[in-house]
Design a protein around this motif. Structure first.
Motif, PDB file in Angstrom:
ATOM      1  N   ALA A  75       0.829  -1.203   0.000  1.00  0.00           N
ATOM      2  CA  ALA A  75       0.000   0.000   0.000  1.00  0.00           C
ATOM      3  C   ALA A  75       0.865   1.255   0.000  1.00  0.00           C
ATOM      4  O   ALA A  75       1.958   1.281   0.555  1.00  0.00           O
ATOM      5  N   LYS A  76       0.333   2.304  -0.591  1.00  0.00           N
ATOM      6  CA  LYS A  76       1.013   3.588  -0.651  1.00  0.00           C
ATOM      7  C   LYS A  76       0.510   4.476   0.484  1.00  0.00           C
ATOM      8  O   LYS A  76      -0.693   4.573   0.718  1.00  0.00           O
TER       9      LYS A  76
ATOM     10  N   ASP B 154      -7.975   3.427   1.038  1.00  0.00           N
ATOM     11  CA  ASP B 154      -8.786   2.399   1.687  1.00  0.00           C
ATOM     12  C   ASP B 154      -8.867   2.674   3.185  1.00  0.00           C
ATOM     13  O   ASP B 154      -9.811   2.274   3.853  1.00  0.00           O
TER      14      ASP B 154
ATOM     15  N   LYS C 243       0.960  -1.270   5.577  1.00  0.00           N
ATOM     16  CA  LYS C 243       1.312  -1.186   4.163  1.00  0.00           C
ATOM     17  C   LYS C 243       1.339  -2.565   3.504  1.00  0.00           C
ATOM     18  O   LYS C 243       1.085  -2.695   2.299  1.00  0.00           O
TER      19      LYS C 243
ATOM     20  N   GLU D 226      -4.714  -0.729  -0.582  1.00  0.00           N
ATOM     21  CA  GLU D 226      -3.921  -0.128  -1.654  1.00  0.00           C
ATOM     22  C   GLU D 226      -3.445   1.278  -1.310  1.00  0.00           C
ATOM     23  O   GLU D 226      -2.394   1.712  -1.778  1.00  0.00           O
ATOM     24  N   GLY D 227      -4.236   1.997  -0.507  1.00  0.00           N
ATOM     25  CA  GLY D 227      -3.869   3.371  -0.191  1.00  0.00           C
ATOM     26  C   GLY D 227      -4.187   3.736   1.245  1.00  0.00           C
ATOM     27  O   GLY D 227      -5.259   3.410   1.760  1.00  0.00           O
TER      28      GLY D 227
END
Length: 205
Positions: A2-3, A43, A111, A117-118
């Motif tokens: 995840a970013k 998310d 992460k 994902e975010g």
């Protein structure tokens, strides 16, 4: 993986502690679209205690009121929210939970969590500062207002090591607000004056 995205309103002199007097006059559809894009990337919302109290004290009521901002308020309520605090907190906003353990360790684990994902950090200056220092911020999204606030908490605190950034996107709005999206970058090599003097203006009129 995840970013982690930090999204901040900020003045030209680096103040990220928002004062409505200098923030609201510049908020238009362009800025609203940028904010929506930032939140669409999330998310999970990762929120400091002060920001959480502000959000939880406003957005559930706005959702219930059913006004123009109700859809955005509902989207915030529906998202998973992880709150960083060392104080007791009774959650009044749905889908809210307390971050467990060390911040850097918890975010590293988050992460890597499947399905995420975010992770967006709205405001929450101290959280962003800690994660920048830990090298865990993947994008720094700044909406720079054309004002020198001159007071308030700044994003970049004093430290011994500079943060080097790469600009990956920029937009200028009619209000004078500039949207800048940075990612971390390696430090450039050492350069002396002799190596750059060819670029100095020659003084010809």
């Amino acid at each position: 993986m995840a970013k982690v995205i930090s999204t901040l309103f900020i003045s030209a002199d680096g103040v990220a502690e928002i004062d409505p007097d200098w923030h609201f006059p510049y908020f238009d559809d362009n800025m609203g679209g940028a904010v929506d894009e930032d939140y669409q990337a999330a998310d999970v919302l990762l929120i400091g205690r002060v920001t959480y109290d502000s959000f939880a004290g406003a957005w559930p009521e706005r959702e219930a009121a059913g006004g123009e901002d109700a859809p955005f308020a509902k989207a915030l309520g529906d998202r998973r929210k992880i709150v960083i605090t060392h104080q007791d907190l009774e959650f009044t906003w749905r889908n809210s939970e307390l971050l467990q353990g060390d911040l850097a360790d918890a975010v590293t684990a988050l992460k890597a969590e499947p399905g995420i994902e975010g992770i967006v950090i709205p405001g929450s200056i101290s959280v962003v500062q800690q994660l920048l220092a830990a090298g865990l911020v993947d994008e720094l999204r700044l909406l720079v207002h054309p004002v020198a606030a001159r007071k308030g908490r700044r994003l970049f605190d004093d430290g011994d090591t500079p943060y080097h950034l790469e600009l990956v996107k920029s937009e200028a709005y009619p209000t004078g607000v500039v949207r800048l999206i940075y990612t971390p970058a390696p430090a450039p090599g050492q350069v002396t004056y002799d190596e750059i003097k060819d670029h100095v203006p020659d003084g010809d009129e």
